[in-house]
Design an enzyme around this catalytic site. Sequence first.
Site, mmCIF file in Angstrom:
data_model
loop_
_atom_site.group_PDB
_atom_site.id
_atom_site.type_symbol
_atom_site.label_atom_id
_atom_site.label_comp_id
_atom_site.label_asym_id
_atom_site.label_seq_id
_atom_site.Cartn_x
_atom_site.Cartn_y
_atom_site.Cartn_z
ATOM 1 N N ARG A 1 24.065 47.546 -20.833
ATOM 2 C CA ARG A 1 23.618 47.882 -19.473
ATOM 3 C C ARG A 1 22.200 47.375 -19.200
ATOM 4 N NH1 ARG A 1 21.959 52.932 -16.442
ATOM 5 N NH2 ARG A 1 23.037 52.877 -14.434
ATOM 6 N N ILE B 1 22.816 50.082 -9.253
ATOM 7 C CA ILE B 1 23.760 50.066 -10.370
ATOM 8 C C ILE B 1 24.133 51.522 -10.601
ATOM 9 C CG2 ILE B 1 21.837 49.994 -12.031
ATOM 10 C CD1 ILE B 1 23.732 48.633 -14.016
ATOM 11 N N SER B 2 25.420 51.814 -10.559
ATOM 12 C CA SER B 2 25.879 53.205 -10.509
ATOM 13 C C SER B 2 25.573 53.974 -11.791
ATOM 14 C CB SER B 2 27.390 53.245 -10.259
ATOM 15 O OG SER B 2 27.699 52.721 -8.992
ATOM 16 N N GLN B 3 25.527 55.270 -11.648
ATOM 17 C CA GLN B 3 25.367 56.168 -12.788
ATOM 18 C C GLN B 3 26.519 55.936 -13.782
ATOM 19 O OE1 GLN B 3 25.817 60.219 -11.628
ATOM 20 N NE2 GLN B 3 25.318 61.064 -13.636
ATOM 21 N N PRO B 4 26.230 55.810 -15.077
ATOM 22 C CA PRO B 4 27.288 55.559 -16.057
ATOM 23 C C PRO B 4 28.432 56.570 -16.009
ATOM 24 C CG PRO B 4 25.169 55.129 -17.059
ATOM 25 C CD PRO B 4 24.890 55.691 -15.697
#
Length: 215
Positions: free
Chosen positions: A32, A58-61
């Site tokens: 990431r 970038i989205s939360q994992p």
Amino acid sequence: MNVPAMQRLIAELRNSGITDENVLGAIASVDRERFVTQTFAERAWENTALPIAFGQTISQPLVVAAMTEALRVGPRMKVLEIGTGSGYQAAVLAKLARRVYSVERFKPLSKAAERLLLDLGIYNVVVDINDGSKGWPGQAPFDRIIVTAAAEERPQALIDQLAVGGILIVPVGRDPTSQVVERIVKNESGLQRDTLMPVRFVPLVAGPLPVLGSG
């Protein structure tokens, strides 16, 4: 890759209810840190959304993991992603699917993601610069479709491009404080819908591409 930080994140995802080992393995195998700006490199493995260019994120994992798990991707499947962004979600999907088609409005984001994916040896992602709300009609039907921006209502164009037996995962809601992820399953008799979780996504924008992103 910061392996200890990655392992802590995977443990956190497991503790948060992610059980699909293929999804966890895909997330563990995608660095990431390569998908965030240098400013946020030290936070790359935190379970949080981070800003990228053009007001995108970038989205939360955990959201990536939960939406990917709900998508139920198989190794022979053809997947459409709406909203390439940094390319991170596409990279995760590429570990699970036969081929990923990804659509992005902003040309600089699209080109940067395409270069990064190739640099990482990910060759089964095809990126297009276009209005994501229209999907990718020339490549339809798709076994799975995932949208990484919030639609004001269920996107009929994407539902139309879903194969029978296919699954669409899409955040829905005009107000960022009341968005939910919906799973839509298309079968012979119609559509089956269920709500998965609350989220906060940037809006899915339709219409002409931005001048800034098309030069």
